[in-house]
Design a protein around this motif. Sequence first.
Motif, PDB file in Angstrom:
ATOM      1  N   MET A 351     -83.136 -29.019  50.004  1.00 40.27           N
ATOM      2  CA  MET A 351     -82.743 -27.460  50.387  1.00 40.27           C
ATOM      3  C   MET A 351     -83.442 -26.235  49.626  1.00 40.27           C
ATOM      4  O   MET A 351     -83.795 -25.322  50.016  1.00 40.27           O
ATOM      5  N   ARG A 352     -83.714 -26.613  48.161  1.00 43.57           N
ATOM      6  CA  ARG A 352     -84.519 -25.844  47.251  1.00 43.57           C
ATOM      7  C   ARG A 352     -85.884 -25.497  47.848  1.00 43.57           C
ATOM      8  O   ARG A 352     -86.336 -24.409  48.025  1.00 43.57           O
ATOM      9  N   GLU A 353     -86.357 -26.726  48.459  1.00 42.90           N
ATOM     10  CA  GLU A 353     -87.814 -26.508  48.983  1.00 42.90           C
ATOM     11  C   GLU A 353     -87.737 -25.735  50.361  1.00 42.90           C
ATOM     12  O   GLU A 353     -88.822 -24.770  50.570  1.00 42.90           O
ATOM     13  N   ALA A 354     -86.715 -25.939  50.911  1.00 43.32           N
ATOM     14  CA  ALA A 354     -86.615 -25.260  52.201  1.00 43.32           C
ATOM     15  C   ALA A 354     -86.536 -23.940  52.122  1.00 43.32           C
ATOM     16  O   ALA A 354     -87.001 -22.946  52.767  1.00 43.32           O
ATOM     17  N   MET A 355     -85.563 -23.354  50.969  1.00 42.44           N
ATOM     18  CA  MET A 355     -85.474 -22.016  50.784  1.00 42.44           C
ATOM     19  C   MET A 355     -86.788 -21.338  50.358  1.00 42.44           C
ATOM     20  O   MET A 355     -87.026 -20.287  50.715  1.00 42.44           O
ATOM     21  N   LEU A 356     -87.491 -21.912  49.564  1.00 41.77           N
ATOM     22  CA  LEU A 356     -88.678 -21.576  48.839  1.00 41.77           C
ATOM     23  C   LEU A 356     -89.797 -21.213  50.098  1.00 41.77           C
ATOM     24  O   LEU A 356     -90.056 -20.216  50.215  1.00 41.77           O
ATOM     25  N   THR A 357     -89.836 -22.228  50.898  1.00 44.24           N
ATOM     26  CA  THR A 357     -90.808 -22.139  52.042  1.00 44.24           C
ATOM     27  C   THR A 357     -90.174 -20.808  53.033  1.00 44.24           C
ATOM     28  O   THR A 357     -91.068 -20.537  53.699  1.00 44.24           O
ATOM     29  N   ALA A 358     -88.941 -20.724  53.161  1.00 45.76           N
ATOM     30  CA  ALA A 358     -88.679 -19.511  53.976  1.00 45.76           C
ATOM     31  C   ALA A 358     -88.566 -18.392  53.227  1.00 45.76           C
ATOM     32  O   ALA A 358     -88.167 -17.267  53.818  1.00 45.76           O
ATOM     33  N   GLY A 359     -89.137 -18.262  52.085  1.00 47.79           N
ATOM     34  CA  GLY A 359     -89.264 -17.144  51.571  1.00 47.79           C
ATOM     35  C   GLY A 359     -88.015 -16.701  50.607  1.00 47.79           C
ATOM     36  O   GLY A 359     -88.047 -15.330  50.262  1.00 47.79           O
ATOM     37  N   LEU A 360     -86.978 -17.427  50.610  1.00 44.88           N
ATOM     38  CA  LEU A 360     -85.753 -17.189  49.981  1.00 44.88           C
ATOM     39  C   LEU A 360     -85.794 -17.589  48.419  1.00 44.88           C
ATOM     40  O   LEU A 360     -86.558 -18.426  48.144  1.00 44.88           O
ATOM     41  N   ASP A 361     -84.884 -17.107  47.610  1.00 41.89           N
ATOM     42  CA  ASP A 361     -84.932 -17.192  46.072  1.00 41.89           C
ATOM     43  C   ASP A 361     -83.749 -18.317  45.825  1.00 41.89           C
ATOM     44  O   ASP A 361     -82.669 -17.680  45.732  1.00 41.89           O
ATOM     45  N   PRO A 362     -83.879 -19.577  45.865  1.00 40.86           N
ATOM     46  CA  PRO A 362     -82.640 -20.403  45.423  1.00 40.86           C
ATOM     47  C   PRO A 362     -81.861 -19.867  44.389  1.00 40.86           C
ATOM     48  O   PRO A 362     -80.677 -20.058  44.420  1.00 40.86           O
ATOM     49  N   ASP A 363     -82.252 -19.300  43.255  1.00 43.88           N
ATOM     50  CA  ASP A 363     -81.721 -18.926  42.410  1.00 43.88           C
ATOM     51  C   ASP A 363     -81.082 -17.530  42.268  1.00 43.88           C
ATOM     52  O   ASP A 363     -80.235 -17.361  41.473  1.00 43.88           O
ATOM     53  N   ALA A 364     -81.061 -17.069  43.384  1.00 41.31           N
ATOM     54  CA  ALA A 364     -80.554 -15.601  43.508  1.00 41.31           C
ATOM     55  C   ALA A 364     -79.446 -15.862  44.709  1.00 41.31           C
ATOM     56  O   ALA A 364     -78.835 -14.570  45.017  1.00 41.31           O
ATOM     57  N   VAL A 365     -78.962 -17.143  44.980  1.00 44.13           N
ATOM     58  CA  VAL A 365     -77.844 -17.346  45.814  1.00 44.13           C
ATOM     59  C   VAL A 365     -76.422 -16.376  45.436  1.00 44.13           C
ATOM     60  O   VAL A 365     -75.796 -16.078  46.250  1.00 44.13           O
ATOM     61  N   ALA A 366     -76.273 -16.293  44.061  1.00 48.07           N
ATOM     62  CA  ALA A 366     -75.023 -15.875  43.435  1.00 48.07           C
ATOM     63  C   ALA A 366     -74.883 -14.367  43.940  1.00 48.07           C
ATOM     64  O   ALA A 366     -73.884 -13.936  44.282  1.00 48.07           O
ATOM     65  N   THR A 367     -76.212 -13.783  44.255  1.00 55.14           N
ATOM     66  CA  THR A 367     -75.971 -12.453  44.735  1.00 55.14           C
ATOM     67  C   THR A 367     -75.733 -12.230  46.162  1.00 55.14           C
ATOM     68  O   THR A 367     -75.304 -11.013  46.455  1.00 55.14           O
ATOM     69  N   CYS A 368     -75.414 -13.436  46.951  1.00 56.12           N
ATOM     70  CA  CYS A 368     -74.991 -13.154  48.208  1.00 56.12           C
ATOM     71  C   CYS A 368     -73.381 -12.902  48.119  1.00 56.12           C
ATOM     72  O   CYS A 368     -72.907 -12.400  49.138  1.00 56.12           O
ATOM     73  N   ARG A 369     -72.741 -13.180  47.093  1.00 53.11           N
ATOM     74  CA  ARG A 369     -71.307 -13.117  46.957  1.00 53.11           C
ATOM     75  C   ARG A 369     -71.039 -11.447  47.126  1.00 53.11           C
ATOM     76  O   ARG A 369     -71.580 -10.549  46.174  1.00 53.11           O
TER      77      ARG A 369
END
Length: 612
Positions: A351-369
């Motif tokens: 999932m981390r690789e998929a997020m990076l490929t999609a231009g998303l920051d896996p370490d920023a998921v907490a900001t979605c809250r």
Amino acid sequence: AMTTLEQVNAASPDEALAMLDAIYEHSPWVARQALADRPFKSLAHLKLAMSCVVANAGREQQLALVRAHPELAGKAVLAAQLTAESAAEQTRSGLTACTAEELARLQALNAAYNAKFGFPFILAVRGPRGSGLSPPAIIDTLARRLPGHPDGELAECLRNINRIAELRLNDRFGASPAAGNLVWDWAEALAVHSDPPFKDAGQLTVTYLTEAHRACARQLLDWMKDCGFDTTGIDAVGNVWGRYLSAQPGHADAHTTPDSPGSPKTLYTGSHYDTVRNGGKYDGRLGILVPMAVVRQLAREGRRLPYHLELIGFAEEEGQRYAATFLGSGAVIGQFDPRWHDQADADGVTMREAMLTAGLDPDAVATCRRDLAGAIGFIEVHIEQGPVLDEMNLPLGVVTSINGSVRMAAEIVGVASHAGTTPMNRRRDAVGAVAELALYLERRAAADGDSVATIGVLQVPAGSVNVVPGRCRFSLDMRAPLDPQRDRLVADVLEELRRVCEARGLQHTAEETLRAAAAPSHPECQQRWERAVQSLGLPVHRMPSGAGHDAMKMHEVMPQAMLFVRGGNGGISHNPLESITADDAQLGVDAFRNYLDQLAIDPSVVDRGAAS
């Protein structure tokens, strides 16, 4: 000149009957009986009244109604003996301009259908959008329905007759479901994006963070901007959000801004845009497109609400690519587990690789809250995904609760022995025990009315045609609108499993693999949906949701309630045949708009001092 409801309500019975002439083909009795329901509160009320007359008619009268309709591209067409309405419908679908090959195929299928069922094949050839089905689509539908059961086909013919009547009434009353057409068109446009190899096969599949998934996100974002949302974006988990700001002063200008005291509150809405494999166009997506259409109306009218409205297109709900589900709504309520990043899909992509490929920051998921201190609640519009509304001729249903569920992986162990030499009274047959349990499961769930229970997986490891099964593995899926009701069902099923195995001298195991809490609708939110449905001149039908939804996750942190929109083709879902009409989509838009209007005058929401 167009007919108006006021004219129909005020007219004498004979005058009113003349106004509704030819809505039901050669069958004035439908309109005559429906007029007893005057005054009609809305066109939807009139449509329903007429369809109820059809539903309550005797079988012979229903058959006569079906037989009053002309065959598609049949002899009456060639002889120009159709009613004006039927002629226009068949012409609009191109049935009068069929190729010789299409005509021959249609006539052969028509003859086979009539020979099998004793009545003609009926299809509303103007289709779910009202703009006409192509001859190949009509032929495909006829071929698909030919193997059907006579009772099911009669019911489907009557539903199509009601749809034909709906479109004729729209013409007669000059009604066009403009917002419903827009929702329908958006769903079609979004369905262009599909994962290979499904796209090549003409199938719709959109799984988390694939190229097609990201194309959907970009498309939704563009549409939200065009509709008039003030702030929009795609968050770190891939949710697409749009915020329509309140008329009240306050500085919640982005979804990350905390709701400070005195600033307007926020109503949340939305659903998911991912799909199951080879799924339908409306599951999840309808709940994004309906609020978009409403915001588009509000923005074009220059109208603001006394609260913020935030629409979230959740990136993932179906659990198709990774084992974790509700990734989108989970991230919004702060329930995204960072360990999920290490999950790999079938191709080994984490999932981390998929997020990076999609231009998303896996370490920023907490900001979605979201800061939910100012949350009013969450409402979701969803296709029913079942046959209930379709069978009742009702376009809308109000959800009372999202069923709680328990799933188990179970096994019964007996003794494998020779099928020829083991006497019936000496067997320890594992499959016989599961069969006994399966029949109990049906009876026990049915006794609750709205509980459901299913054995969906059944395996005999190393089974053989001439061996008494010594082992059987099976699944249990048990659901009910309330947790205590579900728990009683589970306890009874486990007790029956124990009893059956004891009586037959067998061993068993049953391991719980999933437990999801029921999500009863918040009473005030549910009542707003009920009033919204009534405002359209429709009766309120309350029903539980057997399927899970994003609203289940949002339920954990705020009040929620859902509205169901009828699905066509027997209510089938998670299937390419999933279907809605533009007219039903319009009623969904109108109900959503009414919900917002009710909330706008609710003192607990508008009064800054009151709690939510």
